[in-house]
Design a protein around this motif. Structure first.
Motif, PDB file in Angstrom:
ATOM      1  N   VAL A  14       1.012  -1.246   0.116  1.00 57.34           N
ATOM      2  CA  VAL A  14      -0.503   0.717   0.051  1.00 57.34           C
ATOM      3  C   VAL A  14       0.722   0.946  -0.195  1.00 57.34           C
ATOM      4  O   VAL A  14       1.893   1.149   0.103  1.00 57.34           O
ATOM      5  CB  VAL A  14      -0.707   0.567   0.678  1.00 57.34           C
ATOM      6  N   ASP A  15      -0.012   2.551  -0.463  1.00 55.12           N
ATOM      7  CA  ASP A  15       1.103   4.215  -0.362  1.00 55.12           C
ATOM      8  C   ASP A  15       0.420   4.641   0.628  1.00 55.12           C
ATOM      9  O   ASP A  15      -1.143   4.208   0.558  1.00 55.12           O
ATOM     10  CB  ASP A  15       0.291   4.325  -1.547  1.00 55.12           C
ATOM     11  N   ILE A  16       0.553   4.974   1.644  1.00 54.27           N
ATOM     12  CA  ILE A  16       0.015   6.179   2.336  1.00 54.27           C
ATOM     13  C   ILE A  16       0.451   6.942   3.176  1.00 54.27           C
ATOM     14  O   ILE A  16       1.533   7.650   2.353  1.00 54.27           O
ATOM     15  CB  ILE A  16       0.188   5.847   3.940  1.00 54.27           C
ATOM     16  N   SER A  17      -0.967   8.152   2.829  1.00 52.12           N
ATOM     17  CA  SER A  17      -0.166   9.731   2.443  1.00 52.12           C
ATOM     18  C   SER A  17      -1.019  10.131   3.801  1.00 52.12           C
ATOM     19  O   SER A  17      -1.544   9.826   4.494  1.00 52.12           O
ATOM     20  CB  SER A  17      -0.660  10.719   1.491  1.00 52.12           C
ATOM     21  N   GLY A  18      -0.657  11.074   4.479  1.00 49.49           N
ATOM     22  CA  GLY A  18      -1.145  11.914   5.599  1.00 49.49           C
ATOM     23  C   GLY A  18       0.526  12.903   5.699  1.00 49.49           C
ATOM     24  O   GLY A  18       1.173  12.988   5.637  1.00 49.49           O
ATOM     25  N   PRO A  19      -0.184  13.425   7.379  1.00 50.11           N
ATOM     26  CA  PRO A  19       1.235  13.746   7.808  1.00 50.11           C
ATOM     27  C   PRO A  19       2.500  13.224   8.906  1.00 50.11           C
ATOM     28  O   PRO A  19       2.338  12.338   9.061  1.00 50.11           O
ATOM     29  CB  PRO A  19       0.615  14.149   9.751  1.00 50.11           C
ATOM     30  N   LYS A  20       3.147  14.025   8.136  1.00 51.07           N
ATOM     31  CA  LYS A  20       4.378  13.240   8.230  1.00 51.07           C
ATOM     32  C   LYS A  20       5.477  12.816   9.571  1.00 51.07           C
ATOM     33  O   LYS A  20       5.481  11.662   9.598  1.00 51.07           O
ATOM     34  CB  LYS A  20       5.187  14.465   8.003  1.00 51.07           C
ATOM     35  N   SER A  21       4.539  13.185  10.493  1.00 50.77           N
ATOM     36  CA  SER A  21       4.950  12.808  12.227  1.00 50.77           C
ATOM     37  C   SER A  21       4.281  11.209  12.349  1.00 50.77           C
ATOM     38  O   SER A  21       4.916  10.482  12.864  1.00 50.77           O
ATOM     39  CB  SER A  21       4.297  13.230  12.912  1.00 50.77           C
ATOM     40  N   VAL A  22       3.491  10.967  11.475  1.00 48.85           N
ATOM     41  CA  VAL A  22       2.268  10.273  11.489  1.00 48.85           C
ATOM     42  C   VAL A  22       3.137   8.932  10.497  1.00 48.85           C
ATOM     43  O   VAL A  22       3.884   7.919  10.750  1.00 48.85           O
ATOM     44  CB  VAL A  22       0.705  10.195  11.527  1.00 48.85           C
ATOM     45  N   VAL A  23       3.039   9.346   9.037  1.00 49.28           N
ATOM     46  CA  VAL A  23       3.581   8.874   7.943  1.00 49.28           C
ATOM     47  C   VAL A  23       4.850   7.755   8.377  1.00 49.28           C
ATOM     48  O   VAL A  23       5.263   6.594   8.173  1.00 49.28           O
ATOM     49  CB  VAL A  23       3.682   9.441   6.871  1.00 49.28           C
ATOM     50  N   GLU A  24       5.824   8.154   9.079  1.00 47.15           N
ATOM     51  CA  GLU A  24       7.415   8.529   9.022  1.00 47.15           C
ATOM     52  C   GLU A  24       7.397   7.161   9.640  1.00 47.15           C
ATOM     53  O   GLU A  24       8.485   6.410  10.173  1.00 47.15           O
ATOM     54  CB  GLU A  24       8.178   9.050   8.958  1.00 47.15           C
ATOM     55  N   LYS A  25       6.427   6.639  11.047  1.00 44.63           N
ATOM     56  CA  LYS A  25       6.355   5.879  11.862  1.00 44.63           C
ATOM     57  C   LYS A  25       5.897   4.277  10.867  1.00 44.63           C
ATOM     58  O   LYS A  25       6.337   3.429  11.877  1.00 44.63           O
ATOM     59  CB  LYS A  25       5.625   6.515  12.977  1.00 44.63           C
ATOM     60  N   VAL A  26       5.670   4.491   9.733  1.00 42.43           N
ATOM     61  CA  VAL A  26       4.730   3.467   9.202  1.00 42.43           C
ATOM     62  C   VAL A  26       5.802   2.335   9.180  1.00 42.43           C
ATOM     63  O   VAL A  26       6.149   2.472   8.197  1.00 42.43           O
ATOM     64  CB  VAL A  26       3.844   3.795   9.077  1.00 42.43           C
ATOM     65  N   ALA A  27       5.353   1.478   9.726  1.00 40.45           N
ATOM     66  CA  ALA A  27       6.379  -0.131   8.861  1.00 40.45           C
ATOM     67  C   ALA A  27       5.816  -0.597   8.165  1.00 40.45           C
ATOM     68  O   ALA A  27       6.720  -1.425   7.193  1.00 40.45           O
ATOM     69  CB  ALA A  27       7.327  -0.951   9.764  1.00 40.45           C
ATOM     70  N   ARG A  28       4.725  -1.252   8.752  1.00 37.93           N
ATOM     71  CA  ARG A  28       3.675  -2.273   8.277  1.00 37.93           C
ATOM     72  C   ARG A  28       2.415  -2.379   7.488  1.00 37.93           C
ATOM     73  O   ARG A  28       1.921  -1.796   8.538  1.00 37.93           O
ATOM     74  CB  ARG A  28       4.254  -4.203   8.352  1.00 37.93           C
ATOM     75  N   CYS A  29       2.015  -3.372   6.963  1.00 40.77           N
ATOM     76  CA  CYS A  29       0.070  -2.834   7.145  1.00 40.77           C
ATOM     77  C   CYS A  29      -0.368  -4.173   7.119  1.00 40.77           C
ATOM     78  O   CYS A  29       0.400  -4.752   6.649  1.00 40.77           O
ATOM     79  CB  CYS A  29      -0.188  -2.437   5.797  1.00 40.77           C
TER      80      CYS A  29
END
Length: 226
Positions: free
Chosen positions: A44-59
């Motif tokens: 998946v591609d994830i978009s939104g606030p950078k402070s949250v997006v940069e924490k995402v490792a997996r879906c």
């Protein structure tokens, strides 16, 4: 006095190609076999606030196998997903937009699918694995077959004779021990049904131990006449 409104503006960010992982929960009921799992979205591609997006490792999709059965095959279920960080903490995704990799339409669920089949554990027919006679003065001490039991998976119709009638599997050929005076080992291919979805082994290793007759007779407790 004029009221003031403070706006906090955060950088908008996109993280591409986040892998979709399926976490299994529960166990399949009954004696079943499941094919390889497929999913409608691999990343998946994830978009939104950078402070949250940069924490995402997996879906992550949690997939309960306890409801799987051949009667419902193919088993397909649409499941929600969560986004986690590198420590597997679930993130707040309320302000995030998730799309299938390279797509623009937001998604909220991912479909997971598996074919499920019946299992049959079938013994190999060991009554006629050997032909011929060993050299004069020698005898067969033992016959070992590895593996002795083969696992088959398929529809109820494909496995009917094994599930209800106790049919055995048998090799296409036999081990020829004619004139042999030592152990003979040979790989024998099995006559396996062509309409099954899985077979654990399509061949067995047969080891025929051949020893001098006196040793075989001693092991069996048979006395020889002088």
């Amino acid at each position: 006095y004029e009221p003031e409104v403070t706006l906090v503006v955060e950088e908008y960010s996109t993280l591409a190609n986040v892998p979709v992982e399926v976490h299994y929960t529960g166990e399949m009921a009954g004696d079943y076999f499941a094919s390889s799992l497929t999913r409608s979205v691999e990343a998946v591609d994830i978009s939104g606030p950078k402070s949250v997006v940069e924490k995402v490792a997996r879906c992550v999709v949690n997939y309960d196998q306890s409801t799987l059965s051949p009667e419902k095959s193919p088993n397909a279920v649409s499941l929600p997903f969560v986004l986690v960080d590198a420590q597997d903490n679930v993130l707040d995704q309320s302000n995030l937009t998730v799309t299938a990799r390279g797509q623009s339409t937001a998604i909220q669920r991912i479909t997971v699918s598996q074919d499920v089949y019946y299992l049959a554990r079938v013994d190999v027919d060991t009554d006629a694995l050997v032909k011929g006679e060993p050299a004069e003065g020698y005898a067969v001490s033992s016959i070992r077959v590895t593996p002795q039991t083969i696992t088959l998976a398929g529809s109820e119709v494909a496995l009917a004779s094994y599930l209800t009638e106790g049919d055995l599997l048998y090799p296409f050929e036999q081990v020829d021990i004619s004139g042999q005076s030592r152990t003979v080992s040979q790989l024998l291919y099995l006559n396996t049904p062509g309409n099954v979805e899985y077979i654990s082994n399509n061949a067995v290793q047969v080891v025929v131990s051949i020893l001098p007759e006196e040793f075989v007779n001693m092991a069996s407790g048979t006395e020889q006449n002088p």
